[in-house]
Design an enzyme around this catalytic site. Sequence first.
Site, short mmCIF file in Angstrom:
data_model
loop_
_atom_site.label_atom_id
_atom_site.label_comp_id
_atom_site.label_asym_id
_atom_site.label_seq_id
_atom_site.Cartn_x
_atom_site.Cartn_y
_atom_site.Cartn_z
N ARG A 103 -31.79 9.50 17.67
CA ARG A 103 -31.91 8.96 19.03
C ARG A 103 -33.30 9.24 19.60
NH1 ARG A 103 -30.42 10.90 24.44
NH2 ARG A 103 -29.65 9.16 25.73
N HIS A 135 -35.76 6.44 21.24
CA HIS A 135 -36.21 6.54 22.62
C HIS A 135 -37.73 6.71 22.72
CE1 HIS A 135 -32.34 7.22 25.09
NE2 HIS A 135 -32.05 6.56 23.99
N ASN A 166 -32.91 9.63 29.53
CA ASN A 166 -33.23 10.87 28.82
C ASN A 166 -32.85 12.15 29.55
OD1 ASN A 166 -34.42 9.46 26.67
ND2 ASN A 166 -36.42 9.40 27.67
N HIS A 200 -24.85 4.54 16.42
CA HIS A 200 -23.85 5.25 17.22
C HIS A 200 -22.65 5.70 16.38
CE1 HIS A 200 -25.19 3.42 21.36
NE2 HIS A 200 -26.05 4.30 20.86
#
Length: 321
Positions: free
Chosen positions: A66, A70, A98, A197
């Site tokens: 992740r 990001h 975040n 995910h």
Amino acid sequence: MMKTTIPSSIHIHVAIMLFSLLGGLSSAQLSTNFYSKSCPSALSIIKSGVISAIKAETRMGASLLRLHFHDCFVNGCDGSILLDDTSTFTGEQTSLANNNSIRGLNVIDNIKAQLENSCPGVVSCADIVAVAARDSTVVLGGPSWNVLLGRRDSTTASISAANNNLPGPNFNLSALLSSFSKHGFSARELVALSGGHTIGKARCTTFRSRIYNDTNIDPSFASSLQGICPRSGGDNNLTPMDPTPTKFDNCYFRDLLKKKGLFHSDQELYNGGSTDSIVKTYTFNPSIFSKDFADAMLKMSNLGPLTGSSGQIRKNCGKVN
């Protein structure tokens, strides 16, 4: 017809210009062997650090994956997400997507410290994040891909860019398609990347709205989650992203067919829309999902890297040199 003779000096000048242009292009390209001479132990050091972190806490594998996503979706894969706030800018770590959720910064810092001992000032923080995402996926049973290297680190970060570029758990399909399209990704690549995910856990605050308000959700699934995530309070209570949160598989997609996607944005991928057929493909053909995920991750890791003389190689990933 009169023959025109071009002076040799012009030939030389043109050749020099062409060489300079080609040199500039090559310096802007990433490569798999970027550190083969300058830091031959780089990849093994990163891998060892990732393995140790996941052994200590399996969830860290998902967090490192992740972290890379990001980073890349905000002004490119430049390590900007790692920068702590300063008096001159507010960085990405406290953005909506975040704040209180980004994890793995300490793992990257530990790996960076080891690399600085082995080859000071050589390996960028952005490259560490990219390789760690790949290694985490592999450790948890997912596919591998050849990470291209040579990124340099950003010297600034932007909370507004993070707020505007990272898709949220409550996005509908149209918003998801638009968000990913802005970064050059197709609907198929959106679905493939969402398959990340399949590992990790999520906080109550990210799925509360879905389990109390959505109609396209399995009632027993919603009820079980309501026991973990009350209407108020317990924001940081955790639940697995799918039934096998420590194993990279296609269980995430099987859940979507059962209306058991954890996020509203997850279930939107299978809700009578244009991506339904892709979800079905990945549900019944896990090998296709694995390949598409690896290809999409490679593409994502090449979003807007800083190369050549741009940016810097940070000595400390949390601050500029």
